[in-house]
Design an enzyme around this catalytic site. Structure first.
Site, PDB file in Angstrom:
ATOM      1  N   GLY A  13       0.806  -1.118   0.004  1.00 54.44           N
ATOM      2  CA  GLY A  13      -0.050  -0.063  -0.016  1.00 54.44           C
ATOM      3  C   GLY A  13       0.866   1.299  -0.097  1.00 54.44           C
ATOM      4  N   LEU A  15       3.207   4.106  -2.480  1.00 55.90           N
ATOM      5  CA  LEU A  15       3.093   4.864  -3.692  1.00 55.90           C
ATOM      6  C   LEU A  15       2.924   4.138  -4.878  1.00 55.90           C
ATOM      7  CD1 LEU A  15       5.471   7.716  -3.296  1.00 55.90           C
ATOM      8  CD2 LEU A  15       2.910   8.108  -3.421  1.00 55.90           C
ATOM      9  N   ALA A  16       3.625   3.138  -5.219  1.00 63.24           N
ATOM     10  CA  ALA A  16       3.458   2.199  -6.313  1.00 63.24           C
ATOM     11  C   ALA A  16       2.327   1.496  -6.256  1.00 63.24           C
ATOM     12  CB  ALA A  16       4.734   1.307  -6.565  1.00 63.24           C
ATOM     13  N   SER A  42       2.676   3.740   5.294  1.00 59.18           N
ATOM     14  CA  SER A  42       3.705   3.040   4.281  1.00 59.18           C
ATOM     15  C   SER A  42       4.952   3.820   4.250  1.00 59.18           C
ATOM     16  CB  SER A  42       3.182   2.892   2.949  1.00 59.18           C
ATOM     17  OG  SER A  42       2.039   2.297   3.023  1.00 59.18           O
ATOM     18  N   GLY A  49      13.333  14.123   0.369  1.00 60.93           N
ATOM     19  CA  GLY A  49      13.912  15.204  -0.634  1.00 60.93           C
ATOM     20  C   GLY A  49      13.090  15.769  -1.689  1.00 60.93           C
ATOM     21  N   THR A 235       9.807  -9.590   2.134  1.00 61.35           N
ATOM     22  CA  THR A 235       9.165 -10.808   2.062  1.00 61.35           C
ATOM     23  C   THR A 235       7.835 -10.814   0.936  1.00 61.35           C
ATOM     24  OG1 THR A 235       7.290  -9.743   3.857  1.00 61.35           O
ATOM     25  CG2 THR A 235       8.955 -11.401   4.529  1.00 61.35           C
ATOM     26  N   HIS A 257      23.016   5.066   1.707  1.00 59.87           N
ATOM     27  CA  HIS A 257      22.931   6.340   1.777  1.00 59.87           C
ATOM     28  C   HIS A 257      23.912   7.069   2.561  1.00 59.87           C
ATOM     29  CE1 HIS A 257      21.150  10.443   1.884  1.00 59.87           C
ATOM     30  NE2 HIS A 257      19.987   9.958   1.208  1.00 59.87           N
ATOM     31  N   ARG A 273      22.200  18.330   1.455  1.00 59.49           N
ATOM     32  CA  ARG A 273      23.250  18.769   0.450  1.00 59.49           C
ATOM     33  C   ARG A 273      22.856  19.427  -0.789  1.00 59.49           C
ATOM     34  NH1 ARG A 273      25.330  13.549  -1.051  1.00 59.49           N
ATOM     35  NH2 ARG A 273      23.075  12.752   0.213  1.00 59.49           N
ATOM     36  N   SER A 409      13.462   7.888  -6.909  1.00 58.94           N
ATOM     37  CA  SER A 409      12.717   6.521  -6.232  1.00 58.94           C
ATOM     38  C   SER A 409      11.306   6.892  -5.940  1.00 58.94           C
ATOM     39  CB  SER A 409      13.301   6.367  -4.850  1.00 58.94           C
ATOM     40  OG  SER A 409      12.549   5.480  -4.070  1.00 58.94           O
ATOM     41  N   VAL A 410      10.730   7.898  -5.257  1.00 58.95           N
ATOM     42  CA  VAL A 410       9.398   8.241  -5.426  1.00 58.95           C
ATOM     43  C   VAL A 410       8.843   8.580  -6.722  1.00 58.95           C
ATOM     44  CG1 VAL A 410       9.249   8.907  -3.068  1.00 58.95           C
ATOM     45  CG2 VAL A 410       9.851  10.615  -4.676  1.00 58.95           C
TER      46      VAL A 410
END
Length: 656
Positions: A13, A15-16, A42, A49, A235, A257, A273, A409-410
């Site tokens: 559940g 974003l994707a 989630s 960022g 999992t 990171h 940064r 990523s997001v």
């Protein structure tokens, strides 16, 4: 036997998963989303960022477009990505940003006039012209040519997740939390849903669907020191592996990171940064320009993390009761900037380190952060097990290759939810469930018997000790720097731990509301994932992106320009089966070359790369001479597919 039916089953559940659920529900398909926790909790919410999309709105992003975003992504991946997927992604990201704005994401906006910024530790005045006023803003992130990362202060994932979750609710998606998929239902090479355990009641329920999509995030919790939430145990990836058909791609590609807060491991965004923060050592010296004079603190994450550990090895770390660390200095940004754009960072530093980052430096140390590997899919998001799709961090759709850029990523989570969601919806709309009742009963009864056997087991092993030892083994041997002896040790010990995990005894004998039982069935799955990571790293005798072998320091494009595929075809085997999928240089839009970090000769060149680059240069020069635009040139170099609704060109300021 409890059974629920739907057209589309989404496991996860974040974003994707939620964005894919929007895609299927919009097509009139009945959709169920299963989540371990309430979806608005989630791990997507932890992204601070920003989201990369080449809008080109602000002064510092002038001239940005899909081509530059694509180039940054490919170079960032160390030529490990699927370039066609990367193209699909960069073309759709601007559309995703604007869709999210329409759904209520309060993107930080540009204010006309002068503003002060810190660039290379120096105060700089940036003037935003009147015509930019009110447009979506962007900040600088590592490994990018332009300021491309759109943001909502430092709570970007939070605002995005709430907007997409609310869209699901508006459309009537059935969201069921406290549900855990523990096995996939499949017959004749096709997936028809999942066997699910209710974490409250302990009930075993079959969810039967025309299509199943896994979007359960990464596997960071196989490591001891990680920025990942406690639910990110891999999992969801493991249940695909356990089908014996689906494969996992590039599991050894694990990102660390540079700036988690030490020792808590809570992330301090790359936006620190990007906005001008710098890294300092025990002497207060800014050391990154010594290693990377061009990009400094904004080199790719894998590069910065390695440089930090190298610097500590030279005796420049700061001693503390918890070990050595380095400093992140954002005090140079000023209190107003921090309290406006880095509010979460300020709160995290105050609550978990007892410092005010506007006054003092924050202790940081590289830790596990992101999983580039996952369920291997094609460009449509479908796995080798037909009817099984995957999106987001759980997948190896493979736009990241061996290193992910910050902000991608997001962005991938939402964009993959859009693109893969369309293909997933198409599959569900054109598929019928052809599942025999006896097959369904076999899967359900098998899991019921497994749960019962765990609580009745007379085993002598402690599952918590096994889990903690796995984490230590991964941290100590499969980290930022790797070598053969340590990786061999890791594989050997993880295999022994996996065998021990089959002989655990648990004290709590209840089948419901039993965290000890959950550990008993999850830990063997986590160990399978850990073995895929360690074995993949051991066998890959090169350094590429986040996979760094000190005994094989060069990227090897002759022998290792490929993708690792891990499978577990026999339930009795104790190690994964590995094979490799070649990356075709002749189909690449950007031929493998120098990445831009370290020594120029630090890779073994594939002769095909030189030939391909000559072809690219020839095609480009001929089409430019013929007056063709960049879109026509791109199409000639590497055609790629997109769902029809996302094929339109993106418009930007200054477009003619």
């Amino acid at each position: 036997m409890k059974v629920q039916y739907c057209d589309s089953l989404v496991i996860g559940g974040g974003l994707a998963g939620l964005r894919a659920a929007v895609a299927t529900q919009q097509k009139g398909l009945s959709t169920i989303v299963l989540s371990l926790i309430p979806v608005k909790r989630s791990h997507s919410a932890a992204a601070q960022g920003g989201m990369q999309a080449s809008l080109g709105n602000s002064k510092m992003s002038d001239g940005d477009n899909e081509d530059l975003h694509f180039m940054d992504t490919v170079k960032g991946s160390d030529w490990g990505c699927d370039q066609k997927v990367a193209r699909m992604f960069v073309n759709t990201a601007p559309k995703a940003i604007r869709e999210l704005a329409a759904w209520g994401v309060p993107w930080t906006r540009i204010h006309k006039g002068d503003r002060m910024a810190i660039i290379n530790a120096q105060k700089t005045t940036i003037t935003e012209e009147d015509f930019r006023h009110g447009l979506i803003h962007s900040r600088d992130f590592g490994g990018t040519k332009k300021w491309r990362t759109c943001y909502t202060a430092d709570a970007t994932g939070h605002t995005m997740l709430f907007a997409v979750a609310n869209e699901c609710l508006k459309l009537g998606v059935s969201i069921q939390d406290r549900k855990e998929a523990i096995a996939l239902i499949h017959q004749d090479g096709k997936c028809y849903g999942a066997v699910v355990r209710d974490l409250v009641t302990g009930d075993i329920i079959a969810y039967v669907a025309k299509g199943t999509l896994i979007a359960t995030g990464g596997y960071g919790r196989i490591y001891k020191n990680t920025t990942n939430a406690v639910v990110c145990e891999g999992t969801g990836t493991a249940i695909a592996l356990e089908t014996g058909i689906a494969q996992l791609g590039n599991m050894e590609a694990v990102q660390f990171h540079p700036t988690p807060l030490f020792p808590s491991g809570i992330l301090l965004t790359e936006g620190c940064r990007g906005d001008g923060g710098i890294l300092r050592d025990v002497d207060g010296h800014r050391f990154m320009p010594d290693y990377e004079p061009e990009k400094k603190e904004l080199a790719s994450r894998d590069v910065v993390s390695r440089r930090m550990i190298e610097h500590i090895r030279k005796g420049k770390g700061v001693q503390s009761p918890y070990g050595q660390h380095l400093w992140l200095d954002i005090s140079i940004l000023g209190r107003k900037h921090i309290e406006t754009n880095l509010r979460d960072v300020q709160e995290i530093c105050e609550y978990f380190a007892g410092i005010d980052p506007a006054e003092k430096w924050a202790p940081v140390l590289p830790m596990q952060h992101y999983s580039m590997g996952g369920i291997r899919t094609d460009y449509r998001g479908e796995a080798k097990l037909k009817g099984l799709f995957s999106a987001g961090e759980a997948a190896c759709w493979d736009m990241h290759g061996f290193n992910r850029l910050g902000g991608n990523s997001v962005s991938e989570a939402v964009v993959a939810g859009m693109i893969v969601g369309e293909y997933f919806a198409e599959h569900c709309a054109n598929t019928q469930v052809d599942l025999e009742t006896k097959t369904l009963e076999k899967f359900v009864k098998g899991q019921e018997a497994y749960m019962k056997s765990l609580v009745e087991s007379k085993g002598t092993e402690d599952v918590f000790k096994i889990k903690n030892r796995m984490k230590d083994v991964m941290d100590d041997n499969v980290g930022i720097f790797r070598d053969g002896p340590h990786l061999e040790k890791a594989v050997k010990e993880l295999e022994e731990l996996y065998k021990k995990s089959k002989n655990v005894g648990i004290k709590n004998k209840r089948l419901h509301a039993n965290p000890e039982l959950e550990e008993a069935y999850r830990v063997p799955m986590m160990l399978k994932v850990a073995l895929c990571v360690a074995k993949g790293a051991l066998d890959r005798t090169e350094s590429r992106g986040a996979h760094n072998r000190e005994d094989y320091p060069k990227r090897d494009d002759i022998n290792w320009l490929n993708r690792t595929l891990a499978s577990w075809p026999n339930p009795e085997q104790t190690l994964p089966t590995l094979e490799y999928e070649a990356l075709d240089v002749n189909e690449m839009e950007i031929a493998p070359g120098y990445r831009g970090y370290g020594a120029k000769g630090n890779y073994i060149e594939n002769p095909l790369s030189v030939k391909r680059q000559e072809e690219i240069d020839k095609i480009q020069s001929e089409l430019e001479a013929a007056g063709k635009d960049r879109h026509a040139i791109q199409e000639a170099l590497m055609p790629y597919e997109l769902p029809a609704k996302y094929k339109a060109r993106n418009e930007r300021l200054g477009d003619k």
